[in-house]
Enzyme design. Structure first.
Site, PDB file in Angstrom:
ATOM      1  N   SER A 112      -0.877   3.383   7.142  1.00  0.00           N
ATOM      2  CA  SER A 112      -0.037   2.456   7.901  1.00  0.00           C
ATOM      3  C   SER A 112       1.224   2.068   7.146  1.00  0.00           C
ATOM      4  O   SER A 112       2.174   1.567   7.731  1.00  0.00           O
ATOM      5  CB  SER A 112      -0.844   1.191   8.221  1.00  0.00           C
ATOM      6  OG  SER A 112      -1.268   0.566   7.029  1.00  0.00           O
ATOM      7  N   CYS A 113       1.244   2.277   5.830  1.00  0.00           N
ATOM      8  CA  CYS A 113       2.419   1.879   5.055  1.00  0.00           C
ATOM      9  C   CYS A 113       3.417   3.013   4.916  1.00  0.00           C
ATOM     10  O   CYS A 113       4.447   2.872   4.270  1.00  0.00           O
ATOM     11  CB  CYS A 113       1.997   1.399   3.667  1.00  0.00           C
ATOM     12  SG  CYS A 113       1.169   2.663   2.683  1.00  0.00           S
ATOM     13  N   GLY A 114       3.108   4.185   5.460  1.00  0.00           N
ATOM     14  CA  GLY A 114       4.054   5.291   5.355  1.00  0.00           C
ATOM     15  C   GLY A 114       3.343   6.608   5.180  1.00  0.00           C
ATOM     16  O   GLY A 114       2.221   6.774   5.624  1.00  0.00           O
TER      17      GLY A 114
END
Length: 272
Positions: A112-114
């Site tokens: 979800s962070c990249g």
């Protein structure tokens, strides 16, 4: 087939004012629900989205993920309600199966962070197709579109909490509009609608009521929009990717001015 699904719900609230007054009030809020997309029966992604125009969403998502190259490669979209959200079962042409499986394997490292991992870094900025030169579009057509977009945002009129993506012809007349709590989803829905309806996306421009991230530029280029207009500012990577794709990018669209961020075809020369 579009199922009868609630798009807006209401909550009982209390309205506060600076003088300390409090009054009971009702508020319309857009529904946000998990929408799971699967291809060939394999779970691919779960997106938080407004559960409207889901066949359009599935179609545009498949194109933006490069799972299909044209509408003829999409066979069917089945929408199924589930206890916690909705399921989109998407069937593509048989020759797309291995490509989907390869993409699923790449996505295993995503978070979800990249994007995580060297393989995914290589996938993050894949080459974009070059879009064609926009038709002769005058600035007044862009301002006309901006002035009329609000009339085609019924969900936002009720809730004040959703984004819109709209396609206008060269004169600034509306062709289609879609809304969603997610700006990426709204554009996917618009692209999907145009693909399913046989709309020539090279004949006008897309207008987004959101900031312009590089993903939106990529979606626009993959769909074949020659020009993208956004009401808020772009990121540096969005401008760079627009130049790479030959996409005309206009940002900070306001009633009294707009800013041309990328003009690869020289349509808007300063001092004109």
């Amino acid at each position: 087939m579009q199922h009868h699904i609630q798009f807006v719900t209401r909550f009982d609230t209390v309205s506060l004012t600076p003088d300390g007054a409090a009054a009971a009030a009702g508020r319309a809020v857009p529904v946000e629900a998990p929408v799971a997309l699967s291809f060939f029966g394999i779970g691919y992604a779960v997106m938080m989205a407004t559960p409207a125009d889901l066949e359009d969403f599935a179609t545009g998502f498949a194109l933006s993920e490069r799972l299909i190259g044209h509408i003829g490669e999409l066979v069917r979209v089945d929408v199924r309600p589930a206890d916690q959200g909705l399921l989109l079962d998407i069937e593509l042409a048989p020759d797309r199966r291995e490509h989907v499986f390869d993409r699923v394997r790449v996505r295993v490292g995503e978070s979800s962070c990249g994007l995580c991992g060297i393989e995914n870094l290589e996938q993050a900025l894949r080459p974009l197709p070059r879009v064609g030169c926009p038709p002769a579009i005058e600035a007044k057509s862009l301002f006309r579109a901006l002035e009329t977009i609000r009339a085609h945002q019924p969900l936002n009129a009720d809730t004040g909490a959703v984004h819109a993506a709209a396609f206008f012809d060269g004169s600034g007349a509306l062709v289609a509009a879609r809304e969603d709590v997610g700006r990426h989803n709204a554009l996917d829905k618009l692209v999907g609608h145009c693909l399913r309806g046989g709309v020539d996306m090279s004949g006008g421009f897309a207008l987004l009521t959101s900031r312009c991230s590089y993903e939106l530029v990529e979606k626009a280029a993959l769909a074949g929009f020659p020009m993208l207009v956004t009401v808020s500012a772009p990121t540096s990577l969005a401008v760079e990717r627009a130049h790479e794709a030959g996409l005309t990018l206009i940002a900070l669209a306001r009633a009294d001015s707009m800013l041309v961020m990328a003009d690869p075809h020289g349509l808007f020369a300063a001092g004109r």
